[in-house]
Design an enzyme around this catalytic site. Structure first.
Site, short mmCIF file in Angstrom:
data_model
loop_
_atom_site.label_atom_id
_atom_site.label_comp_id
_atom_site.label_asym_id
_atom_site.label_seq_id
_atom_site.Cartn_x
_atom_site.Cartn_y
_atom_site.Cartn_z
N ASP A 163 0.85 -1.18 0.00
CA ASP A 163 0.00 0.00 0.00
C ASP A 163 0.89 1.24 0.00
O ASP A 163 1.68 1.45 0.92
CB ASP A 163 -0.89 -0.04 1.25
CG ASP A 163 -1.95 1.05 1.23
OD1 ASP A 163 -2.12 1.71 0.19
OD2 ASP A 163 -2.59 1.24 2.27
N ASP A 184 -2.94 2.44 -6.00
CA ASP A 184 -1.88 2.47 -5.00
C ASP A 184 -1.84 1.26 -4.06
O ASP A 184 -1.15 1.29 -3.05
CB ASP A 184 -1.97 3.76 -4.18
CG ASP A 184 -3.10 3.73 -3.18
OD1 ASP A 184 -4.17 3.20 -3.53
OD2 ASP A 184 -2.91 4.20 -2.06
N GLU A 185 -2.56 0.22 -4.41
CA GLU A 185 -2.60 -0.96 -3.54
C GLU A 185 -2.63 -2.22 -4.38
O GLU A 185 -3.31 -2.26 -5.39
CB GLU A 185 -3.91 -0.99 -2.76
CG GLU A 185 -3.94 -0.26 -1.47
CD GLU A 185 -5.33 -0.39 -0.85
OE1 GLU A 185 -5.70 -1.51 -0.47
OE2 GLU A 185 -6.02 0.63 -0.79
MG LIG Z 1 -2.50 3.94 0.13
#
Ligand SMILES: [Mg+2]
Length: 366
Positions: free
Chosen positions: A14, A108-109
């Protein structure tokens, strides 16, 4: 130590305050400052806040007006999703150096299954460390990671030592980790469910574990079974690479049936806004707009229109949905409206073959 739980080596990576961190990296004058990324500025909603802004309580999904009240020096920055997408692709390329089993959750993950990996490295913890170092070195951003035997625990763990940290929950620690976990931290338990659980005296994983499957089924519907299993360390969902969406939708059920189109317009606007928000989050656009109408007698009708170009913004979605609403007289009062976008501009990649099962030795390095 022996455990009979289904074990894979899963990493959840993350990025730390991704959009805000990209902006600070690209615009050095924003470094160390409280910033909020969001299209509407003060009049819009915060999509991401830098850690400096978070100290004041500024959070994503917060109204800009409230954010400024909390943090008067807050700097609003317009999002540049093309840039975020470009960086996201770079990061994904790093993941692929380790495994092809990469499942992005958003820009973003991502989940990575490194049970068997391209480096032949038995330690998922060391792989996570390596990946984070490479992201920092090659891209210039920090990431956090959670490492454990399944996606659920890895996801929860990645939040533990954020920012720029990682946490491993080893197989023999899983049960205890889950028992002490605040149910608000359970992935899949939203605010409303957490509230409900609190009212029923369920505060931790241990409390949850003491409820029977029948009880959870009766009180939490379909999710009851999921809670019952995840708290026991059982979550068999595989890391699914290259998930491509076919459509994206949002809908509303009304507390009272509506019979005039005029009253539906406001609802339609909210639904269009929600669809646009989801499109933005997934960075896709679509050509076909479908209006779903569920009548008070539960009959269902759909009306579609395909445009010659891709759209993703709220006003275009709303206009098209309105046209569809007025296209034909409603046959009854309406209890639900929905808008979906299909014919998306997502790449059509072929799914690689998934290895069906992975044999796991008892000696297990994490
Ligand atoms: Mg994040």
């Amino acid at each position: 130590m022996y455990t009979d739980l289904p074990i894979r080596k899963i990493i959840h990576v993350d990025m730390d305050a991704f959009y805000a961190s990209v902006e600070q990296m690209d615009n050095p004058h924003l470094k160390g400052k409280p910033i909020a990324v969001g299209g509407g500025g003060k009049r819009g909603v915060v999509s991401a806040a830098s850690y400096e802004a978070r100290k004041f309580g500024v959070k994503s999904a917060m109204a800009g007006t409230l954010a400024v009240k909390l943090c008067p020096d807050l700097i609003f920055v317009r999002p540049n999703f093309e840039r975020y997408s470009e960086i996201s692709k770079k990061i994904r390329q790093i993941f692929y150096d380790y495994t092809d089993l990469v499942e992005p959750l958003s820009l973003d993950e991502a989940y990575l299954d490194v049970t068997q990996n391209k480096k032949g490295n038995p330690s998922a913890s060391l792989i996570a460390k390596d990946i984070r170092a490479r992201i920092l070195n090659d891209v210039g951003l920090t990431a956090s990671a959670g490492i454990s035997i399944n996606k659920f625990i890895a996801k929860v763990a990645s939040d533990y030592n954020k920012p720029n940290g990682q946490k491993t929950v080893n197989p023999e620690e899983v049960l205890e980790f889950l028992e002490q976990l605040d149910i608000r931290k359970f992935y899949g338990v939203g605010k409303v469910t957490a509230e409900k659980m609190y009212q029923k005296g369920i505060f931790t994983g241990l409390d949850l574990k003491q409820k029977s499957l029948e009880y959870l089924d009766a009180n939490f519907g379909k999710s009851g079974r999921y809670y019952y299993h995840v708290v026991r360390g059982i979550h068999t969902s595989e890391v699914k690479p290259h998930r491509t969406r076919k459509s994206l939708a949002a809908e509303r059920t009304f507390s009272e049936n509506l019979s005039s189109e005029v009253f539906m317009l406001e609802k339609l606007e909210h639904i269009a806004e929600e669809v646009a928000r989801r499109l933005l989050k997934s960075l896709v656009a679509g050509k076909t707009i479908t209006l779903k109408i569920k009548y008070s007698d539960f009959t269902l009708q759909t009306r579609s229109k395909t445009l010659p170009y891709y759209i993703s913004d709220k006003s275009m979605i709303l206009e098209t949905a309105k046209d569809l609403l007025y296209q034909e007289k409603l046959s009854n009062s309406v209890r639900l409206l929905g808008i979906s976008l299909s014919n998306l501009n997502t790449e059509k990649k072929k799914k690689p073959e998934l290895k069906k099962s992975v044999s796991v030795q008892l000696k297990f390095e994490f």
